[in-house]
Design a protein around this motif. Structure first.
Motif, PDB file in Angstrom:
ATOM      1  N   VAL A   1       0.839  -1.200   0.000  1.00  0.00           N
ATOM      2  CA  VAL A   1       0.000   0.000   0.000  1.00  0.00           C
ATOM      3  C   VAL A   1       0.872   1.248   0.000  1.00  0.00           C
ATOM      4  N   ARG A   2       1.896   1.240   0.844  1.00  0.00           N
ATOM      5  CA  ARG A   2       2.824   2.369   0.928  1.00  0.00           C
ATOM      6  C   ARG A   2       3.502   2.606  -0.423  1.00  0.00           C
ATOM      7  N   ASN A   3       3.958   1.547  -1.070  1.00  0.00           N
ATOM      8  CA  ASN A   3       4.623   1.671  -2.361  1.00  0.00           C
ATOM      9  C   ASN A   3       3.683   2.218  -3.430  1.00  0.00           C
ATOM     10  N   PHE A   4       2.427   1.783  -3.400  1.00  0.00           N
ATOM     11  CA  PHE A   4       1.456   2.213  -4.405  1.00  0.00           C
ATOM     12  C   PHE A   4       1.276   3.730  -4.381  1.00  0.00           C
ATOM     13  N   PHE A   5       1.048   4.283  -3.196  1.00  0.00           N
ATOM     14  CA  PHE A   5       0.833   5.728  -3.090  1.00  0.00           C
ATOM     15  C   PHE A   5       2.131   6.508  -3.271  1.00  0.00           C
ATOM     16  N   SER A   6       3.246   5.925  -2.855  1.00  0.00           N
ATOM     17  CA  SER A   6       4.534   6.578  -3.072  1.00  0.00           C
ATOM     18  C   SER A   6       4.840   6.692  -4.557  1.00  0.00           C
ATOM     19  N   ASN A   7       4.453   5.684  -5.313  1.00  0.00           N
ATOM     20  CA  ASN A   7       4.673   5.710  -6.759  1.00  0.00           C
ATOM     21  C   ASN A   7       3.851   6.808  -7.423  1.00  0.00           C
ATOM     22  N   ILE A   8       2.612   6.974  -6.976  1.00  0.00           N
ATOM     23  CA  ILE A   8       1.777   8.045  -7.525  1.00  0.00           C
ATOM     24  C   ILE A   8       2.410   9.406  -7.242  1.00  0.00           C
ATOM     25  N   ALA A   9       2.977   9.552  -6.038  1.00  0.00           N
ATOM     26  CA  ALA A   9       3.583  10.836  -5.659  1.00  0.00           C
ATOM     27  C   ALA A   9       4.786  11.175  -6.527  1.00  0.00           C
ATOM     28  N   ASP A  10       5.494  10.158  -7.033  1.00  0.00           N
ATOM     29  CA  ASP A  10       6.694  10.418  -7.839  1.00  0.00           C
ATOM     30  C   ASP A  10       6.391  11.249  -9.079  1.00  0.00           C
ATOM     31  N   LEU A  11       5.175  11.147  -9.590  1.00  0.00           N
ATOM     32  CA  LEU A  11       4.820  11.871 -10.808  1.00  0.00           C
ATOM     33  C   LEU A  11       4.993  13.374 -10.619  1.00  0.00           C
ATOM     34  N   PHE A  12       4.420  13.926  -9.530  1.00  0.00           N
ATOM     35  CA  PHE A  12       4.510  15.364  -9.316  1.00  0.00           C
ATOM     36  C   PHE A  12       5.736  15.766  -8.517  1.00  0.00           C
ATOM     37  N   ILE A  13       6.393  14.810  -7.887  1.00  0.00           N
ATOM     38  CA  ILE A  13       7.718  15.097  -7.345  1.00  0.00           C
ATOM     39  C   ILE A  13       8.646  15.457  -8.506  1.00  0.00           C
ATOM     40  N   GLY A  14       8.512  14.734  -9.609  1.00  0.00           N
ATOM     41  CA  GLY A  14       9.291  15.045 -10.799  1.00  0.00           C
ATOM     42  C   GLY A  14       8.966  16.416 -11.345  1.00  0.00           C
TER      43      GLY A  14
ATOM     44  N   ARG B   1     -12.395   6.897  -4.837  1.00  0.00           N
ATOM     45  CA  ARG B   1     -11.525   8.008  -4.443  1.00  0.00           C
ATOM     46  C   ARG B   1     -11.489   8.171  -2.932  1.00  0.00           C
ATOM     47  N   ASN B   2     -12.659   8.187  -2.305  1.00  0.00           N
ATOM     48  CA  ASN B   2     -12.716   8.373  -0.854  1.00  0.00           C
ATOM     49  C   ASN B   2     -12.053   7.221  -0.113  1.00  0.00           C
ATOM     50  N   SER B   3     -12.243   6.011  -0.619  1.00  0.00           N
ATOM     51  CA  SER B   3     -11.609   4.849   0.018  1.00  0.00           C
ATOM     52  C   SER B   3     -10.100   4.910  -0.113  1.00  0.00           C
ATOM     53  N   ALA B   4      -9.608   5.355  -1.282  1.00  0.00           N
ATOM     54  CA  ALA B   4      -8.169   5.458  -1.489  1.00  0.00           C
ATOM     55  C   ALA B   4      -7.553   6.512  -0.564  1.00  0.00           C
ATOM     56  N   ILE B   5      -8.236   7.649  -0.425  1.00  0.00           N
ATOM     57  CA  ILE B   5      -7.735   8.707   0.461  1.00  0.00           C
ATOM     58  C   ILE B   5      -7.700   8.209   1.903  1.00  0.00           C
ATOM     59  N   ALA B   6      -8.772   7.536   2.323  1.00  0.00           N
ATOM     60  CA  ALA B   6      -8.825   7.029   3.694  1.00  0.00           C
ATOM     61  C   ALA B   6      -7.742   5.980   3.934  1.00  0.00           C
ATOM     62  N   LEU B   7      -7.545   5.082   2.974  1.00  0.00           N
ATOM     63  CA  LEU B   7      -6.522   4.050   3.111  1.00  0.00           C
ATOM     64  C   LEU B   7      -5.134   4.666   3.205  1.00  0.00           C
ATOM     65  N   ARG B   8      -4.868   5.670   2.385  1.00  0.00           N
ATOM     66  CA  ARG B   8      -3.558   6.325   2.427  1.00  0.00           C
ATOM     67  C   ARG B   8      -3.324   6.988   3.778  1.00  0.00           C
ATOM     68  N   LEU B   9      -4.327   7.677   4.303  1.00  0.00           N
ATOM     69  CA  LEU B   9      -4.186   8.354   5.588  1.00  0.00           C
ATOM     70  C   LEU B   9      -3.960   7.360   6.720  1.00  0.00           C
ATOM     71  N   VAL B  10      -4.731   6.275   6.712  1.00  0.00           N
ATOM     72  CA  VAL B  10      -4.591   5.273   7.771  1.00  0.00           C
ATOM     73  C   VAL B  10      -3.227   4.607   7.701  1.00  0.00           C
ATOM     74  N   ASN B  11      -2.771   4.297   6.493  1.00  0.00           N
ATOM     75  CA  ASN B  11      -1.471   3.646   6.343  1.00  0.00           C
ATOM     76  C   ASN B  11      -0.335   4.557   6.815  1.00  0.00           C
ATOM     77  N   VAL B  12      -0.424   5.855   6.479  1.00  0.00           N
ATOM     78  CA  VAL B  12       0.590   6.812   6.920  1.00  0.00           C
ATOM     79  C   VAL B  12       0.576   6.941   8.441  1.00  0.00           C
ATOM     80  N   ARG B  13      -0.618   7.030   9.018  1.00  0.00           N
ATOM     81  CA  ARG B  13      -0.701   7.170  10.484  1.00  0.00           C
ATOM     82  C   ARG B  13      -0.175   5.914  11.173  1.00  0.00           C
ATOM     83  N   ALA B  14      -0.410   4.752  10.600  1.00  0.00           N
ATOM     84  CA  ALA B  14       0.116   3.517  11.177  1.00  0.00           C
ATOM     85  C   ALA B  14       1.641   3.523  11.169  1.00  0.00           C
ATOM     86  N   ASP B  15       2.239   4.061  10.107  1.00  0.00           N
ATOM     87  CA  ASP B  15       3.693   4.152  10.041  1.00  0.00           C
ATOM     88  C   ASP B  15       4.245   5.131  11.074  1.00  0.00           C
TER      89      ASP B  15
END
Length: 271
Positions: free
Chosen positions: A65-78, A173-187
């Protein structure tokens, strides 16, 4: 943008500047109130949900899950690297996105790191900083946490361009946002415990560490030396004619040695 504008306006209306406070934090009273609100929400909702998520979901799945959202972020990090003139880094970010999205199966496997392509950390707030936009006053945003006036504008840009916001249908969309937030908070569960143990005043610790870390990120770990401003002293009548032996020394707040690790995780959570 309207939300962030309302926050800034509210800070101006309710946060009176303190004469003896940190000049970087003229709205400290308002910020402490928002900080307390964020802590209450975290203790009541975010932390229990993240704890249950970490206990029930295997680390291998959470890593995917962490890798999936991190990969999406790479697009605009670039994109931000290119806007900052770091073209090679931008190409590497897009290469990471291309390899991880294909060979890495939509980013769940970080094959780009295995190939030696470095992961970067850039956002629009850093881009504005590299363009010379000053920090502005320190702000604590509801839910989002530590920021500055400049970084608040950057956050608005990051949220507007976030590819997850374009997921459809809306439930996905809402489920993806919630999953990303929960995964980040767990880390961040272990990092938040360290933060609680590291400082007597968590607000001051987080503020100073955030501002220090953001400055380091903007200049890629090599920030220029800040000028020492002495105007306020020039308006005060000296108590003693003879200067103290350490009059030319500047005493900076002591930050625990582990603040970088704590705030790196904390900033990810705030974003």
């Amino acid at each position: 943008m309207r939300f962030l504008g309302s926050i800034v306006l509210l800070a101006v209306l309710t946060g009176c500047a303190t004469a003896d406070g940190d000049p970087r934090d003229p709205f400290e009273g308002f910020n402490r109130g928002v900080y307390k609100f964020n802590e209450t929400v975290d203790e009541a909702i975010a932390k229990p949900v993240a704890t249950a998520y970490r206990n029930l979901v295997h680390e291998e799945i959470r890593s995917r899950v962490r890798n999936f959202f991190s990969n999406i972020a790479d697009l605009f990090i670039g994109v931000n690297n290119v806007l900052q003139g770091k073209f090679q880094d931008g190409v590497e970010d897009w290469a990471r996105f291309a390899f991880n999205s294909t060979i890495g199966l939509f980013g769940i496997h970080d094959v780009a790191s295995d190939m030696g392509i470095e992961k970067h950390n850039e956002d629009f707030g850093q881009t504005l900083g590299r363009w010379g936009v000053p920090d502005g006053p320190y702000l604590v945003l509801p839910i989002l946490g530590s920021s500055t006036l400049r970084d608040s504008a950057g956050t608005a840009g990051d949220l507007y361009t976030d590819p997850v916001g374009d997921f459809r249908p809306i439930r996905l969309r809402n489920s993806a946002i919630a999953l990303r937030l929960v995964n980040v908070r767990a880390d961040l569960l272990d990092a938040s415990r360290i933060l609680e143990e590291a400082a007597l005043d968590k607000y001051v610790f987080q503020r100073d560490a955030y501002l220090q870390r953001r400055r380091s990120l903007i200049y890629d770990g090599q920030p220029p030396r800040e000028e020492r401003i002495q105007e306020e002293r020039s308006f005060r009548t000296p108590v003693n004619v003879e200067p103290a032996t350490d009059v030319n020394s500047v005493v900076l707040p002591r930050i625990p040695q582990n603040y970088e690790a704590v705030m790196a995780a904390k900033h990810a959570h705030d974003r």
